[in-house]
Scaffold this active site. Structure first.
Site, PDB file in Angstrom:
ATOM      1  N   CYS A  44      -6.572   7.329   4.733  1.00 15.50           N
ATOM      2  CA  CYS A  44      -5.980   7.937   6.167  1.00 15.50           C
ATOM      3  C   CYS A  44      -6.382   9.259   6.443  1.00 15.50           C
ATOM      4  O   CYS A  44      -6.213  10.134   5.782  1.00 15.50           O
ATOM      5  CB  CYS A  44      -4.468   7.808   5.951  1.00 15.50           C
ATOM      6  SG  CYS A  44      -3.711   8.268   7.448  1.00 15.50           S
ATOM      7  N   ASN A 100     -15.294  -3.048   4.314  1.00 14.07           N
ATOM      8  CA  ASN A 100     -14.377  -3.069   5.440  1.00 14.07           C
ATOM      9  C   ASN A 100     -15.018  -2.287   6.616  1.00 14.07           C
ATOM     10  O   ASN A 100     -15.440  -1.033   6.284  1.00 14.07           O
ATOM     11  CB  ASN A 100     -13.068  -2.259   5.013  1.00 14.07           C
ATOM     12  CG  ASN A 100     -12.233  -1.824   6.133  1.00 14.07           C
ATOM     13  OD1 ASN A 100     -11.822  -0.714   6.379  1.00 14.07           O
ATOM     14  ND2 ASN A 100     -11.761  -2.881   6.916  1.00 14.07           N
ATOM     15  N   GLY A 101     -14.927  -2.756   7.836  1.00 10.21           N
ATOM     16  CA  GLY A 101     -15.322  -1.771   8.929  1.00 10.21           C
ATOM     17  C   GLY A 101     -16.043  -2.741  10.223  1.00 10.21           C
ATOM     18  O   GLY A 101     -17.124  -3.303   9.646  1.00 10.21           O
ATOM     19  N   GLN A 115       0.735  -1.316   0.044  1.00  7.40           N
ATOM     20  CA  GLN A 115      -0.119  -0.189  -0.173  1.00  7.40           C
ATOM     21  C   GLN A 115       0.931   1.224  -0.075  1.00  7.40           C
ATOM     22  O   GLN A 115       1.857   1.440   0.686  1.00  7.40           O
ATOM     23  CB  GLN A 115      -0.894  -0.108   1.020  1.00  7.40           C
ATOM     24  CG  GLN A 115      -1.955   1.178   1.116  1.00  7.40           C
ATOM     25  CD  GLN A 115      -2.958   1.536   2.313  1.00  7.40           C
ATOM     26  OE1 GLN A 115      -2.549   1.828   3.261  1.00  7.40           O
ATOM     27  NE2 GLN A 115      -4.141   1.228   2.082  1.00  7.40           N
ATOM     28  N   LYS A 165      -7.847   1.982  -1.595  1.00  8.63           N
ATOM     29  CA  LYS A 165      -8.402   1.815  -0.254  1.00  8.63           C
ATOM     30  C   LYS A 165      -9.021   3.363   0.026  1.00  8.63           C
ATOM     31  O   LYS A 165      -8.173   4.125   0.078  1.00  8.63           O
ATOM     32  CB  LYS A 165      -7.475   1.358   0.621  1.00  8.63           C
ATOM     33  CG  LYS A 165      -7.971   1.532   2.138  1.00  8.63           C
ATOM     34  CD  LYS A 165      -8.787   0.415   2.685  1.00  8.63           C
ATOM     35  CE  LYS A 165      -9.381   0.626   3.998  1.00  8.63           C
ATOM     36  NZ  LYS A 165      -8.304   1.199   5.134  1.00  8.63           N
TER      37      LYS A 165
HETATM   38  C1  LIG Z   1      -3.613   1.139  14.223  1.00  9.40           C
HETATM   39  C2  LIG Z   1      -4.230   1.068  12.766  1.00  9.40           C
HETATM   40  C3  LIG Z   1      -3.347   1.381  11.605  1.00  9.40           C
HETATM   41  C4  LIG Z   1      -4.073   1.685  10.292  1.00  9.40           C
HETATM   42  N1  LIG Z   1      -3.255   1.668   9.381  1.00  9.40           N
HETATM   43  C5  LIG Z   1      -3.800   1.863   8.051  1.00  9.40           C
HETATM   44  C6  LIG Z   1      -2.973   1.968   6.872  1.00  9.40           C
HETATM   45  O1  LIG Z   1      -1.714   1.770   6.947  1.00  9.40           O
HETATM   46  N2  LIG Z   1      -3.717   1.571   5.738  1.00  9.40           N
HETATM   47  C7  LIG Z   1      -5.081   1.661   5.718  1.00  9.40           C
HETATM   48  O2  LIG Z   1      -5.606   1.772   4.329  1.00  9.40           O
HETATM   49  N3  LIG Z   1      -5.713   1.720   6.708  1.00  9.40           N
HETATM   50  C8  LIG Z   1      -5.100   1.419   7.854  1.00  9.40           C
HETATM   51  N4  LIG Z   1      -6.009   1.477   9.103  1.00  9.40           N
HETATM   52  C9  LIG Z   1      -7.413   1.479   8.847  1.00  9.40           C
HETATM   53  C10 LIG Z   1      -7.972   0.167   8.704  1.00  9.40           C
HETATM   54  O3  LIG Z   1      -7.343  -0.476   7.528  1.00  9.40           O
HETATM   55  C11 LIG Z   1      -9.433  -0.189   8.526  1.00  9.40           C
HETATM   56  O4  LIG Z   1      -9.997   0.673   7.433  1.00  9.40           O
HETATM   57  C12 LIG Z   1     -10.225   0.665   9.762  1.00  9.40           C
HETATM   58  O5  LIG Z   1      -9.459   0.142  11.012  1.00  9.40           O
HETATM   59  C13 LIG Z   1     -11.641  -0.038   9.788  1.00  9.40           C
HETATM   60  O6  LIG Z   1     -11.728  -1.360   9.757  1.00  9.40           O
HETATM   61  P1  LIG Z   1     -11.665  -2.549  10.938  1.00  9.40           P
HETATM   62  O7  LIG Z   1     -12.749  -2.188  11.977  1.00  9.40           O
HETATM   63  O8  LIG Z   1     -11.661  -3.823  10.348  1.00  9.40           O
HETATM   64  O9  LIG Z   1     -10.374  -1.997  11.872  1.00  9.40           O
HETATM   65  C14 LIG Z   1      -5.430   1.449  10.378  1.00  9.40           C
HETATM   66  C15 LIG Z   1      -6.307   1.180  11.336  1.00  9.40           C
HETATM   67  C16 LIG Z   1      -5.438   1.178  12.688  1.00  9.40           C
HETATM   68  C17 LIG Z   1      -6.684   0.965  13.905  1.00  9.40           C
END
Ligand SMILES: Cc1cc2nc3c(=O)[nH]c(=O)nc-3n(C[C@H](O)[C@H](O)[C@H](O)COP(=O)(O)O)c2cc1C
Length: 314
Positions: A85, A185-186, A55, A124
């Site tokens: 992000c 996602n989420g 990514q 993303k």
């Molecule tokens: C600690 C942390 C780091 C993350 N880093 C990235 C990242 O580098 N790239 C990205 O696309 N999303 C990043 N995310 C977002 C997650 O990919 C995801 O979209 C978000 O947490 C919601 O999905 P989930 O509930 O399955 O975690 C990050 C989330 C967290 C909590």
């Protein structure tokens, strides 16, 4: 995910769930341009991680092309562009989620990447900047320039990480597209939740609930494959050899001082859901050496085996 999905974590994920496609942490295309030696470590990987998606984030299409060309030299499976992000340091440069507000620039970046490589390019993003249906129009532009899939986190930029993820706009996005895949996602925290949410989507992406629980990905995979929840929930004693392997990989990858410091938070995540977890966690998040980790976990294994402790929610 930044500070989590480094190579050791991805290796553990692939061992726990061989069908899961893993992504690197997001990597700055500016960093790859101006400081490639330092930044390229973030996409170094073990073959078990394949198919690995790298990514990237940034704002300058030429920097993306430069990064894509560098990545062509290592055998990665695809390139994902971060347009979700919400971190201030990212958004203030017009990177990450800020690109949702500048769709023409976002599409230009995606097009430049698609033209620069034969590997699949994906995006993303989030539901929108402030409104949760902005992603529908945003997605159409990516389909037109040849992006293969879009992963959508069901929150807007304004929401950050608060509230519940809204999956409805993802289903509408899928309906509005003809070929591009849509990945939802989420909040996925179990197989049943993935079954309930997948709807018309092509797949799901699982994030923070994998911390300390890489088996969740296998649970989600098998549940979606069979259409019935398959629970994969090892006991803490069963997790110990995995945790030790994760620590060994981390120390090989980063050296003992940094490796142990960085793995503390993951040790805290693994140590949840059984009687005595809190006390064990507070010891593990203070370790300085691999030997200490091994000693504490061995002690825990002996105590838990003697007590035959059943999981609870402490
Ligand atoms: C600690 C942390 C780091 C993350 N880093 C990235 C990242 O580098 N790239 C990205 O696309 N999303 C990043 N995310 C977002 C997650 O990919 C995801 O979209 C978000 O947490 C919601 O999905 P989930 O509930 O399955 O975690 C990050 C989330 C967290 C909590």
């Amino acid at each position: 995910m930044e500070h989590y999905s480094d190579s050791p974590f991805r290796q553990i994920v692939r061992k726990a769930s061989p069908e899961t496609v893993v992504y690197t942490e997001f990597i700055s295309v500016d960093g790859l341009k101006y400081n490639p030696k330092k930044v390229s470590k973030k996409y170094s990987y073990d073959p078990i991680e394949n198919p690995l998606i790298v990514q990237l984030f940034g704002g300058d299409p030429d920097h993306f092309v430069n990064a894509v060309k560098m990545l062509e030299e290592v055998d990665i499976a695809g390139i994902d562009i971060n347009m979700g992000c919400p971190a201030h340091r990212v958004v203030k440069c017009q990177y990450g989620a800020a690109l949702i507000q500048d769709a023409p620039q976002a599409w230009k970046i995606a097009e430049a990447c698609v033209k620069a490589t034969d590997r699949p390019v994906t995006v993303k993003t989030r539901l929108g900047w402030a409104k949760n249906d902005e992603v529908i129009e945003f997605s159409k532009g990516f389909e037109q320039v040849g992006v293969k899939a879009i992963a959508i986190h069901g929150r807007t930029y304004k929401q950050g990480f608060s509230g519940e993820a809204d999956w409805e706009p993802m289903y509408k996005t899928k309906e509005a597209l003809s070929e591009m895949k849509v990945i939802g996602n989420g909040d996925i925290n179990c197989g049943q939740f993935a079954i309930d949410k997948i709807g018309n989507l092509d797949g799901v992406m699982v994030g923070h609930h994998t911390f300390g629980n890489p088996w969740l990905l296998e649970e989600v995979h098998r549940s979606l494959k069979t259409g019935k929840e398959v629970q994969i929930r090892p006991s803490f004693i069963e997790k110990i050899p995995w945790i030790l392997e994760h620590c060994d990989l981390q120390v090989d990858y980063k050296g003992e001082e940094i490796g142990v410091r960085e793995i503390r938070k993951q040790l805290g995540e693994y140590t949840k859901g059984f009687d005595g977890a809190r006390e064990l966690r507070s010891r593990l998040v203070r370790v300085d050496t691999l030997a200490q980790i091994k000693e504490i976990l061995q002690e825990a294994q002996e105590t838990l085996s003697c007590l035959q402790i059943e999981p609870s929610d402490s």
